[in-house]
Design a protein around this motif. Structure first.
Motif, mmCIF file in Angstrom:
data_model
loop_
_atom_site.group_PDB
_atom_site.id
_atom_site.type_symbol
_atom_site.label_atom_id
_atom_site.label_comp_id
_atom_site.label_asym_id
_atom_site.label_seq_id
_atom_site.Cartn_x
_atom_site.Cartn_y
_atom_site.Cartn_z
ATOM 1 N N GLY A 73 3.668 -22.270 44.851
ATOM 2 C CA GLY A 73 3.228 -23.549 44.331
ATOM 3 C C GLY A 73 1.872 -23.944 44.881
ATOM 4 O O GLY A 73 1.245 -23.196 45.623
ATOM 5 N N GLN A 74 1.442 -25.130 44.486
ATOM 6 C CA GLN A 74 0.130 -25.604 44.910
ATOM 7 C C GLN A 74 0.063 -27.120 44.762
ATOM 8 O O GLN A 74 0.956 -27.736 44.212
ATOM 9 C CB GLN A 74 -0.977 -24.970 44.070
ATOM 10 C CG GLN A 74 -1.030 -25.419 42.626
ATOM 11 C CD GLN A 74 -0.065 -24.680 41.726
ATOM 12 O OE1 GLN A 74 0.336 -23.584 42.021
ATOM 13 N NE2 GLN A 74 0.322 -25.275 40.635
ATOM 14 N N THR A 75 -0.995 -27.692 45.278
ATOM 15 C CA THR A 75 -1.263 -29.105 45.067
ATOM 16 C C THR A 75 -2.358 -29.209 44.021
ATOM 17 O O THR A 75 -3.331 -28.458 44.038
ATOM 18 C CB THR A 75 -1.708 -29.798 46.362
ATOM 19 O OG1 THR A 75 -2.822 -29.094 46.905
ATOM 20 C CG2 THR A 75 -0.588 -29.835 47.380
ATOM 21 N N SER A 76 -2.170 -30.106 43.089
ATOM 22 C CA SER A 76 -3.163 -30.299 42.024
ATOM 23 C C SER A 76 -2.793 -31.552 41.255
ATOM 24 O O SER A 76 -2.165 -32.447 41.800
ATOM 25 C CB SER A 76 -3.227 -29.062 41.106
ATOM 26 O OG SER A 76 -1.985 -28.845 40.484
ATOM 27 N N GLY A 77 -3.165 -31.592 39.994
ATOM 28 C CA GLY A 77 -2.840 -32.750 39.167
ATOM 29 C C GLY A 77 -3.823 -33.883 39.384
ATOM 30 O O GLY A 77 -5.024 -33.669 39.442
ATOM 31 N N SER A 78 -3.296 -35.078 39.552
ATOM 32 C CA SER A 78 -4.131 -36.258 39.763
ATOM 33 C C SER A 78 -4.750 -36.214 41.157
ATOM 34 O O SER A 78 -4.146 -35.701 42.098
ATOM 35 C CB SER A 78 -3.291 -37.525 39.626
ATOM 36 O OG SER A 78 -2.748 -37.600 38.336
ATOM 37 N N TYR A 79 -5.953 -36.761 41.269
ATOM 38 C CA TYR A 79 -6.700 -36.709 42.523
ATOM 39 C C TYR A 79 -7.163 -38.092 42.941
ATOM 40 O O TYR A 79 -7.353 -38.979 42.113
ATOM 41 C CB TYR A 79 -7.971 -35.867 42.353
ATOM 42 C CG TYR A 79 -7.715 -34.415 42.103
ATOM 43 C CD1 TYR A 79 -7.687 -33.510 43.160
ATOM 44 C CD2 TYR A 79 -7.528 -33.925 40.822
ATOM 45 C CE1 TYR A 79 -7.466 -32.159 42.944
ATOM 46 C CE2 TYR A 79 -7.309 -32.581 40.590
ATOM 47 C CZ TYR A 79 -7.279 -31.707 41.655
ATOM 48 O OH TYR A 79 -7.060 -30.372 41.444
ATOM 49 N N VAL A 80 -7.388 -38.226 44.238
ATOM 50 C CA VAL A 80 -8.139 -39.356 44.785
ATOM 51 C C VAL A 80 -9.468 -38.760 45.222
ATOM 52 O O VAL A 80 -9.502 -37.721 45.875
ATOM 53 C CB VAL A 80 -7.414 -39.979 46.003
ATOM 54 C CG1 VAL A 80 -8.308 -40.984 46.691
ATOM 55 C CG2 VAL A 80 -6.113 -40.613 45.586
ATOM 56 N N GLN A 81 -10.559 -39.386 44.815
ATOM 57 C CA GLN A 81 -11.868 -38.876 45.209
ATOM 58 C C GLN A 81 -12.481 -39.794 46.252
ATOM 59 O O GLN A 81 -12.490 -41.014 46.089
ATOM 60 C CB GLN A 81 -12.796 -38.767 44.007
ATOM 61 C CG GLN A 81 -14.144 -38.153 44.364
ATOM 62 C CD GLN A 81 -14.916 -37.715 43.151
ATOM 63 O OE1 GLN A 81 -14.408 -36.970 42.344
ATOM 64 N NE2 GLN A 81 -16.149 -38.183 43.027
ATOM 65 N N LEU A 82 -12.964 -39.178 47.321
ATOM 66 C CA LEU A 82 -13.608 -39.930 48.394
ATOM 67 C C LEU A 82 -15.072 -39.531 48.479
ATOM 68 O O LEU A 82 -15.423 -38.381 48.226
ATOM 69 C CB LEU A 82 -12.948 -39.620 49.746
ATOM 70 C CG LEU A 82 -11.454 -39.862 49.879
ATOM 71 C CD1 LEU A 82 -10.974 -39.394 51.243
ATOM 72 C CD2 LEU A 82 -11.141 -41.334 49.685
ATOM 73 N N LEU A 83 -15.908 -40.467 48.838
ATOM 74 C CA LEU A 83 -17.311 -40.184 49.107
ATOM 75 C C LEU A 83 -17.535 -40.436 50.592
ATOM 76 O O LEU A 83 -17.402 -41.564 51.060
ATOM 77 C CB LEU A 83 -18.223 -41.091 48.270
ATOM 78 C CG LEU A 83 -19.713 -40.931 48.513
ATOM 79 C CD1 LEU A 83 -20.171 -39.524 48.120
ATOM 80 C CD2 LEU A 83 -20.485 -41.985 47.714
ATOM 81 N N LEU A 84 -17.823 -39.364 51.331
ATOM 82 C CA LEU A 84 -18.044 -39.516 52.765
ATOM 83 C C LEU A 84 -19.392 -40.198 52.988
ATOM 84 O O LEU A 84 -20.411 -39.748 52.454
ATOM 85 C CB LEU A 84 -17.987 -38.153 53.450
ATOM 86 C CG LEU A 84 -16.663 -37.395 53.273
ATOM 87 C CD1 LEU A 84 -16.713 -36.056 53.985
ATOM 88 C CD2 LEU A 84 -15.497 -38.227 53.778
ATOM 89 N N PRO A 85 -19.413 -41.285 53.727
ATOM 90 C CA PRO A 85 -20.605 -42.130 53.802
ATOM 91 C C PRO A 85 -21.836 -41.474 54.435
ATOM 92 O O PRO A 85 -22.950 -41.688 53.970
ATOM 93 C CB PRO A 85 -20.150 -43.344 54.618
ATOM 94 C CG PRO A 85 -18.936 -42.898 55.344
ATOM 95 C CD PRO A 85 -18.313 -41.816 54.526
ATOM 96 N N ASN A 86 -21.672 -40.687 55.470
ATOM 97 C CA ASN A 86 -22.838 -40.115 56.149
ATOM 98 C C ASN A 86 -23.409 -38.902 55.419
ATOM 99 O O ASN A 86 -24.617 -38.780 55.267
ATOM 100 C CB ASN A 86 -22.503 -39.756 57.596
ATOM 101 C CG ASN A 86 -22.230 -40.983 58.436
ATOM 102 O OD1 ASN A 86 -22.746 -42.061 58.148
ATOM 103 N ND2 ASN A 86 -21.409 -40.839 59.442
ATOM 104 N N SER A 87 -22.537 -38.019 54.970
ATOM 105 C CA SER A 87 -23.011 -36.784 54.328
ATOM 106 C C SER A 87 -23.156 -36.927 52.816
ATOM 107 O O SER A 87 -23.768 -36.093 52.177
ATOM 108 C CB SER A 87 -22.045 -35.644 54.627
ATOM 109 O OG SER A 87 -20.778 -35.936 54.032
ATOM 110 N N GLN A 88 -22.547 -37.969 52.234
ATOM 111 C CA GLN A 88 -22.501 -38.175 50.787
ATOM 112 C C GLN A 88 -21.723 -37.056 50.081
ATOM 113 O O GLN A 88 -21.848 -36.860 48.888
ATOM 114 C CB GLN A 88 -23.911 -38.310 50.188
ATOM 115 C CG GLN A 88 -24.674 -39.532 50.697
ATOM 116 C CD GLN A 88 -23.954 -40.830 50.361
ATOM 117 O OE1 GLN A 88 -23.703 -41.137 49.201
ATOM 118 N NE2 GLN A 88 -23.590 -41.589 51.388
ATOM 119 N N LEU A 89 -20.916 -36.332 50.848
ATOM 120 C CA LEU A 89 -20.086 -35.266 50.311
ATOM 121 C C LEU A 89 -18.898 -35.886 49.582
ATOM 122 O O LEU A 89 -18.249 -36.797 50.099
ATOM 123 C CB LEU A 89 -19.589 -34.375 51.464
ATOM 124 C CG LEU A 89 -18.781 -33.151 51.098
ATOM 125 C CD1 LEU A 89 -19.645 -32.139 50.357
ATOM 126 C CD2 LEU A 89 -18.213 -32.524 52.369
#
Length: 144
Positions: A73-89
């Motif tokens: 199995g795996q993790t996938s499907g719906s996501y939460v997206q984060l923007l890291l403040p210092n690196s903008q990654l």
């Protein structure tokens, strides 16, 4: 979508509700020939799940590299997206875990689908656009 398709269980897990996805019965006139599946380390998510199911429930011949996605199995499907403040990654964190109900004595937990015939392209083949897995499969088919 998560609330419509999932439910909180008594033990605290969130599981997909029964009958969200329909069960499909095989057609009467199914394919009876040999099945060859090519995969690589870039086979993830649904592709890896497909190869896992084919390896577990058919006589399909798997050719290529171990899949990047897990056999169990795996993790996938719906996501939460984060923007890291210092690196903008930008980081995407999957919210759903998909797992299979079958086991294998040959594939330990944490590994991808291990092919029946391991074919790993060389650097030169990769750069030149040579499809090593396909070439191996065609040679294997022609031998039969």
């Amino acid at each position: 979508m998560l609330k419509e398709e999932h439910e909180l269980t008594k033990d605290g897990r969130i599981l997909r509700k029964k009958d969200v996805l329909p069960t499909v019965k095989p057609q009467k006139n199914t394919f009876k020939g040999n099945i060859y599946i090519l995969c690589s380390g870039k086979t993830y998510s649904g592709g890896s799940e497909f190869v896992s199911i084919a390896k577990s429930y058919s006589n399909a011949i798997i050719i290529g590299e171990e899949t990047g996605g897990g056999f169990y199995g795996q993790t996938s499907g719906s996501y939460v997206q984060l923007l890291l403040p210092n690196s903008q990654l930008k980081v995407r964190i999957p919210l759903l875990k998909f797992y299979t109900t079958f086991t294998s004595d040959k594939i330990p937990f944490g590994r991808g689908v291990i092919p029946d015939y391991e074919v790993e392209p060389t650097f030169e083949e990769y750069i030149n656009g040579t499809d090593s897995e396909l070439e191996f499969a065609l040679k294997h088919i022609n031998k039969k």
